[in-house]
Write a protein that holds these residues in place. Structure first.
Motif, PDB file in Angstrom:
ATOM      1  N   GLY A  57      15.853  83.671  15.672  1.00 48.89           N
ATOM      2  CA  GLY A  57      15.291  82.449  14.957  1.00 48.89           C
ATOM      3  C   GLY A  57      14.750  81.453  16.294  1.00 48.89           C
ATOM      4  N   SER A 112      15.064  77.486   6.936  1.00 47.61           N
ATOM      5  CA  SER A 112      16.101  78.356   6.866  1.00 47.61           C
ATOM      6  C   SER A 112      17.258  77.771   7.805  1.00 47.61           C
ATOM      7  CB  SER A 112      16.100  79.977   6.997  1.00 47.61           C
ATOM      8  OG  SER A 112      15.361  80.035   8.354  1.00 47.61           O
ATOM      9  N   LYS A 113      17.059  77.487   9.061  1.00 44.23           N
ATOM     10  CA  LYS A 113      18.030  77.038  10.276  1.00 44.23           C
ATOM     11  C   LYS A 113      18.660  75.790   9.184  1.00 44.23           C
ATOM     12  CE  LYS A 113      17.363  77.337  14.510  1.00 44.23           C
ATOM     13  NZ  LYS A 113      18.158  78.021  15.130  1.00 44.23           N
ATOM     14  N   VAL A 133      11.342  79.555   9.532  1.00 41.54           N
ATOM     15  CA  VAL A 133      12.691  79.919  10.150  1.00 41.54           C
ATOM     16  C   VAL A 133      13.174  78.371  10.301  1.00 41.54           C
ATOM     17  CG1 VAL A 133      13.591  80.271  12.774  1.00 41.54           C
ATOM     18  CG2 VAL A 133      11.627  81.485  11.669  1.00 41.54           C
TER      19      VAL A 133
END
Lengths: 279, 209
Positions: free
Chosen positions: A4, A272-273, A269
């Motif tokens: 990521g 989602s992080k 990304v």
């Protein structure tokens, strides 16, 4: 470093490498994606197409090397079209110091150089660079002979140029075409020529500044525009003479898609992080 | 005397010229008046020409200092700048800008460099967008959405995917963009009018300092 993190921080080198490939491949082997024609480009083309013989046209060829690669495409298309029209009388001026350096090359590119040798002085005239930006445009509007010192770019006196006996100020022209390579000259010519003398004006701005000209188009102070290389491609299609601009559109499409995918991927990304609580 | 020469007279010239040109632009005036304003405008072109020449001396002064002081990581660039400038000036003034020698210099040195630098901006912007366009706030998310529609509306591939993309782009340009830009222009114009009025009554001296 997790995958990521790597996707959020791809080194410049790889981004540029992929971009290079995506831009070069369609230039070598075009896909021929359809190009949608905009109303502004159609209006611009139809105006040039409907010009009657004997029309006096003022062209501001404010070219500069920095943006010639983008606007040169549309200015060449329009000039080619203008030179194809019979009986139109064109006076070309410029208030950008670099303008004259592109003039002859432009004529050669549009296939008008031989015509230039034949019809110069009666069909069209190229004026010298006039310093002073907006003040220069204002001076040209009221008295071209005084603003230029009474000579054309080649130093020929106006008295030896029949066309310059017929025109000497903005009121003598029926239409303006503005090649706006610096990005702000459309407004200058609109302020000093189009609006005070009520002359229809069409311009070729950079794609990046076209948004700022929309209020003037809506207000009828500028009639229409060819926006950047896309506008040039549309014009080439309307002329049924696809050239460099059309060839570059597939590359532009791939470049745009690549950029969108990069941004989309980075945001997925990143999102989602954030959701998983990672920093 | 010094105040008179350095301030009052220049302000008086500025005010008189401002009023004369203002009247010429906004009112129908007799031919004799137009002839006077034509002269003023032509004089402006001569002044602009001198300003270009003044720029040369300004560059010489600034970079001459760098060379004489041997400014670290700068002076050799200054030397190069002056050499190149001298080459262009000598060729341009000596042979004229239509001469093959001047065209050679321009087309083989200046033009490719200038084109390259401007084109590089496009590449840098692409990387900058990739790094900066992260939906950290609602505002940036909003910007990304606009970016998406603007991009898809511009590139031919957008219309190939869905014919509605160009229409959305046109709507964005003609409605929200025009509204915002018009507001900005109006504010800018009101500021310019205020500035112009201050100049006409001799209150603005920015150009003299």
């Amino acid at each position: 470093m997790s995958l990521g993190d790597k996707l959020l921080d791809i080194p410049e080198f790889y981004v540029y490498l992929v971009l290079l490939v995506l831009l070069v491949v369609p230039l070598i082997k075009p896909f021929g994606l359809p190009i949608a024609l905009t109303e502004t480009s159609r209006k611009y083309f139809n105006t040039v197409e409907s010009l009657e013989p004997g029309t006096y046209v003022w062209v501001t060829h404010d070219a500069m090397s920095m943006t010639e690669l983008e606007i040169g495409l549309s200015s060449h298309a329009v000039l080619k079209h203008l030179f194809q029209k019979e009986g139109i009388k064109i006076v070309i001026g410029c208030i950008v110091g670099e303008g004259p350096m592109f003039f002859e090359q432009t004529l050669k590119d549009v296939g008008a150089y031989e015509k230039y040798l034949e019809g110069y002085g009666t069909k069209y005239v190229y004026l010298p660079f006039v310093a002073g930006d907006e003040a220069a445009a204002a001076a040209l509007a009221t008295n071209i002979e005084k603003a230029t010192g009474g000579v054309d770019y080649y130093g020929t006196k106006f008295e030896d140029l029949p066309l310059m006996q017929e025109v000497n100020n903005a009121e003598d022209f029926e239409i303006i075409f503005c090649v706006d390579e610096p990005g702000w000259n459309s407004v200058i010519w609109m302020n000093q020529w189009a609006v005070p003398y009520n002359i229809p004006m069409y311009c070729n701005p950079l794609a990046g500044v076209s948004a700022s000209l929309w209020p003037y188009i809506e207000a009828g102070q500028i009639q229409s525009m060819l926006v950047g290389s896309k506008g040039a491609a549309e014009y080439e299609l309307l002329m049924k003479a696809p050239g460099r601009a059309v060839a570059g559109m597939d590359a532009q499409s791939l470049g745009h898609i690549f950029l969108l995918l990069l941004v989309l991927m980075a945001n997925i990304v990143y999102g989602s992080k954030k959701v998983s609580g990672e920093k | 005397m010094s105040q008179l020469v350095r301030r009052q007279i220049p302000i008086a010239i500025m005010v008189i010229l401002g009023i004369v040109l203002f009247v010429d632009f906004f009112f129908k005036v007799p031919e004799t008046y137009v002839a006077i304003t034509d002269e003023i405008k032509s004089f402006n072109i001569v002044v602009a020409g001198f300003a270009l020449g003044l720029g040369v001396f300004n560059i010489l002064e600034i970079h001459g200092k760098h060379i004489s002081k041997r400014t670290p990581e700068q002076w050799y660039y200054s030397v190069w700048l002056i050499i190149v400038m001298a080459a262009f000036i000598i060729t341009g003034l000596g042979f004229g800008i239509q001469a093959e020698s001047f065209k050679f210099l321009y087309q083989n040195f200046f033009m490719p460099l200038d084109m390259t630098i401007y084109s590089l901006i496009g590449w840098l912007v692409i990387y900058a967008i990739y790094i900066a366009f992260r939906a950290r706030t609602v505002e940036t998310l909003f910007m990304i959405v606009i970016f998406f529609f603007a991009l898809m509306g511009n590139a031919p591939v957008g219309a190939a995917i869905w014919t509605g993309f160009p229409d959305i782009r046109v709507w964005m340009e003609t409605v929200p963009n025009s509204a915002a830009t018009r507001g900005y222009y109006l504010a800018q114009s009101i500021g310019a009018i205020a500035m112009g009025l201050r100049t006409l009554v001799g209150k603005t001296r920015a150009g003299l300092e």
